[in-house]
Design an enzyme around this catalytic site. Structure first.
Site, PDB file in Angstrom:
ATOM      1  N   TYR A   1       0.849  -1.087   0.274  1.00  0.00           N
ATOM      2  CA  TYR A   1       0.224  -0.093  -0.164  1.00  0.00           C
ATOM      3  C   TYR A   1       0.771   1.436  -0.040  1.00  0.00           C
ATOM      4  CZ  TYR A   1      -4.363  -2.418   1.059  1.00  0.00           C
ATOM      5  OH  TYR A   1      -5.851  -3.246   1.380  1.00  0.00           O
TER       6      TYR A   1
ATOM      7  N   CYS B   1      -3.588  -0.793   9.557  1.00  0.00           N
ATOM      8  CA  CYS B   1      -2.488  -0.772   8.171  1.00  0.00           C
ATOM      9  C   CYS B   1      -2.616   0.540   8.746  1.00  0.00           C
ATOM     10  CB  CYS B   1      -2.870  -0.912   7.240  1.00  0.00           C
ATOM     11  SG  CYS B   1      -1.760  -0.325   5.761  1.00  0.00           S
TER      12      CYS B   1
ATOM     13  N   CYS C   1       3.877   1.451  11.106  1.00  0.00           N
ATOM     14  CA  CYS C   1       3.399  -0.028   9.982  1.00  0.00           C
ATOM     15  C   CYS C   1       2.942  -1.452  10.056  1.00  0.00           C
ATOM     16  CB  CYS C   1       4.657  -0.059   8.656  1.00  0.00           C
ATOM     17  SG  CYS C   1       3.958  -1.328   8.282  1.00  0.00           S
ATOM     18  N   THR C   2       2.083  -1.513  10.784  1.00  0.00           N
ATOM     19  CA  THR C   2       1.459  -2.750  11.301  1.00  0.00           C
ATOM     20  C   THR C   2       2.662  -4.287  10.740  1.00  0.00           C
ATOM     21  OG1 THR C   2       0.121  -3.112   9.779  1.00  0.00           O
ATOM     22  CG2 THR C   2      -0.491  -2.065  11.865  1.00  0.00           C
ATOM     23  N   HIS C   3       3.452  -4.319   9.931  1.00  0.00           N
ATOM     24  CA  HIS C   3       4.349  -4.940   9.425  1.00  0.00           C
ATOM     25  C   HIS C   3       5.582  -5.635  10.609  1.00  0.00           C
ATOM     26  CE1 HIS C   3       2.114  -5.505   5.726  1.00  0.00           C
ATOM     27  NE2 HIS C   3       3.111  -6.304   5.466  1.00  0.00           N
TER      28      HIS C   3
HETATM   29  N1  DGL Z   1       0.984  -2.846   6.519  1.00  0.00           N
HETATM   30  C1  DGL Z   1       0.903  -1.358   6.523  1.00  0.00           C
HETATM   31  C2  DGL Z   1       1.167  -0.141   7.278  1.00  0.00           C
HETATM   32  O1  DGL Z   1       1.073  -0.482   8.809  1.00  0.00           O
HETATM   33  C3  DGL Z   1       1.866  -0.930   5.254  1.00  0.00           C
HETATM   34  C4  DGL Z   1       2.506  -1.922   4.340  1.00  0.00           C
HETATM   35  C5  DGL Z   1       2.156  -2.010   3.139  1.00  0.00           C
HETATM   36  O2  DGL Z   1       2.957  -0.926   2.143  1.00  0.00           O
HETATM   37  O3  DGL Z   1       1.515  -2.474   2.415  1.00  0.00           O
HETATM   38  O4  DGL Z   1       1.016   1.057   6.983  1.00  0.00           O
END
Ligand code: DGL
Length: 257
Positions: free
Chosen positions: A59, A91, A205-207
């Site tokens: 995203y 996200c 970012c949740t990742h």
């Molecule tokens: N997990 C998403 C966030 O918290 C973003 C990762 C992505 O770039 O898709 O921003």
């Protein structure tokens, strides 16, 4: 193994019982599972559908208007099929854009993910902290406004990481994490100004919480990493009527591809 709950198809989403109180959790990939695990901790009986929009990952690279339109359409169609009682946009990148639009089209609570800038501003002792997020999140007014509102006197390093979410996807898929790349991505977070060094890093970012251990290994000095997931789970508890929380349902996984 990404999840320990079963994957279902779009057609199967319609096969709902009359159970109320189900929660739809959305992210571009597996990052939102860092939020889902907190939700499970505070609402162990809630039935969750995890929606991984892998076809649209990452995203962080999307144009704002196109991403807003894409996410709204996706969440609307999944919600129409599965009928959740609440949606958690797990996200940051999506939350900077879609919360208002989703709240306009859905008649259920929508909980977003906000970088924990307020919390870092309150806790930092050096007055220097970093926000580590996707390129999309760092450039949005939404994030800039949080800094202006909550950390006007602080030095904030706002760092847009290009490939960090993909490194987290690698790790969760069982692939080796590229430590050189990781070191490069987080290096701009570590700043020293007038003898004061970064002491907190907001994981925007949740990742990224999935890479905390590896980031600690390559960090030039120890810092405190702030993961917003517990705050998001607490917010969900506030907006979801506990009497309606579904009990005894299996969590499910649905992905776009
Ligand atoms: N997990 C998403 C966030 O918290 C973003 C990762 C992505 O770039 O898709 O921003």
């Amino acid at each position: 193994m990404l999840t320990d709950f079963p994957a279902i198809s779009f057609q199967q989403l319609h096969m709902r019982t009359d159970t109320a109180g189900r929660v739809l959790v959305l992210d571009s990939g597996i990052g939102g599972l860092s939020v889902q695990r907190e939700i499970t901790r505070v609402l162990p009986d809630a039935a969750l559908l995890y929606l991984a929009d892998r076809a649209a990952f990452p995203y962080g690279d999307w144009d704002a208007a196109a991403l807003r339109e894409h996410i709204c359409a996706l969440v609307q169609s999944v919600s129409a099929a599965w009928q959740p009682s609440a949606v958690v946009v797990a996200c940051n990148t999506a939350s900077t854009l879609v919360l208002e639009s989703l709240r306009e089209v859905l008649c259920i609570p929508v909980v977003g993910t906000i970088p924990a800038i307020k919390s870092a501003a309150e806790q930092t002792r050096s007055g220097v902290f970093a926000v580590l997020a996707t390129p999309g999140t760092v450039k949005r007014d939404y994030t800039q406004d949080l800094i202006i509102e909550f950390a006007p006197e602080h030095h904030v390093a706002l760092v847009g990481a290009i490939g960090l979410a993909a490194l987290a996807e690698d790790k969760l898929a069982g692939r080796a994490v590229d430590f050189d790349r990781l070191r490069q991505e987080i290096a701009p977070c570590f700043v020293e100004i007038n003898g004061q060094r970064t002491d907190y890093i907001v994981l925007g970012c949740t990742h990224y919480p999935f890479l905390e251990e590896e980031m600690e290994q390559v960090a030039p000095w120890p810092v405190t990493w702030i993961d917003p997931a517990p705050a998001i789970a607490r917010r969900l508890v506030q907006v979801l009527d506990p009497k309606t929380v579904a009990v005894g349902c299996e969590d499910l996984f649905f992905q776009t591809n």
